[in-house]
Design a protein around this motif. Sequence first.
Motif, PDB file in Angstrom:
ATOM      1  N   THR A 203      46.508  45.592  38.606  1.00  0.00           N
ATOM      2  CA  THR A 203      46.035  44.208  38.769  1.00  0.00           C
ATOM      3  C   THR A 203      47.161  43.215  38.473  1.00  0.00           C
ATOM      4  O   THR A 203      47.354  42.240  39.194  1.00  0.00           O
ATOM      5  N   ALA A 211      40.250  43.836  39.762  1.00  0.00           N
ATOM      6  CA  ALA A 211      40.209  45.073  40.559  1.00  0.00           C
ATOM      7  C   ALA A 211      39.145  45.984  39.953  1.00  0.00           C
ATOM      8  O   ALA A 211      38.984  46.027  38.728  1.00  0.00           O
ATOM      9  N   VAL A 351      39.487  44.807  45.444  1.00  0.00           N
ATOM     10  CA  VAL A 351      40.448  43.891  44.817  1.00  0.00           C
ATOM     11  C   VAL A 351      40.049  42.463  45.194  1.00  0.00           C
ATOM     12  O   VAL A 351      39.770  42.181  46.369  1.00  0.00           O
TER      13      VAL A 351
END
Length: 375
Positions: A203, A211, A351
């Motif tokens: 991330t 994420a 994401v």
Amino acid sequence: MKKKILLMGRSGCGKTSMRALVFSSALYSNPASTQRLGPTTGMELSTFRFLKNLLINLFDCGGQQTYMDSYVEDKREQVFKDVGAFVYVFDMGSANNEEGEDGWQGDLRYWRDCLKILRQLSPNAHVVCLLHKMDLLNSARRQDIYTDRVKDLRGKAKELGATELSCYGTSIWDETLYRAWSRIIHELIPNIATLESNLTEFTKITAATEAVIFEKTTFLVIARSGGDTVAKSVGGAADKAKASTGAGSSPSSKRAATTNRLSTVSSHGTLADDKERDSLLEGYPPTEAERKALLARGEMHPERFEKISELVKNLRGSCNKLQASFESFEVRGATFSAYLDVFTENTYIMVIVADPRVELSAIKLNVQLGRERFE
Ligand code: GTP
């Protein structure tokens, strides 16, 4: 690694329905389809591979009285030995939730008998109570009934010296089912800390906002990173309360309680009352009013990823009906973009990016490059 989950509760409380919705394929993607299920005969074993290194043996124990008697009498060794998680389902709808021996008191007594045996044969088992069919309770009284029942359960667990007990309010009709099962499974995954720290690193490197990793078949949330001030939903400890007082829970549990419960401070209650109530409500999903308050403060829905679990399971069911398969999707909103795709052999990743300077195509590339690290 093999883990045994014991799923118990009275006949008709909803055990097989939740097993079918969470663990089976598209056949039961719609909650209404569970109305076709017949009673379970004896103990039904289903085995699931979860990620690469976890094999789950889920024992769905039929809840008719003769079976229930046999579990605590002649079959106790077979049933209660080597248990990783003991999940007992209480039916909060219908007559099963009425006071009296045929209702709540009888169910509570039986659960206590099971817990006693469990403490001898599997002292390290994770003890979980699902207060199920919450949708059938009158919404005005739902929270009060839930806190009363959790108090009863904690009291009984305390008598037996069971220090930790996780309680969740659930229904097959919303994301609460996925929330509870994500946390139950999370407790059983070996090396979960490594997975979480790899995800945190991912991330940061990708400059993503959040994420999340989902297991491929069940779509349960396994790990998440980044995000917000809202309670992290997967960390099993977040909802686990000490059975003794509820006040001795971990810092993350306290954070979860205070961030999740926004509106319990009343003009009549003392701080101690409020704290106790917060601790009793830890496994209770945020109410509509609480969700609105979060949104008004610019925070996000704390159960948003469990909602995605539910939506994707439904979507997958619909795709199967059309003999199509579902692999990935992307969403481009005014304030964020999101991308969901197959990640490793056993997982999906989602994401979320809020920074407009971060291109979704860069995220996609990073997902591809990051796969190997997570395999
Ligand atoms: P046994 O196999 O006899 O032990 O019963 P069981 O606990 O497996 O119950 P089952 O899953 O067969 O569910 C019984 C009924 O409850 C089904 O008609 C389900 O659709 C219904 N049901 C399950 N969960 C829920 C829920 O959260 N809300 C509501 N309203 N109904 C539910």
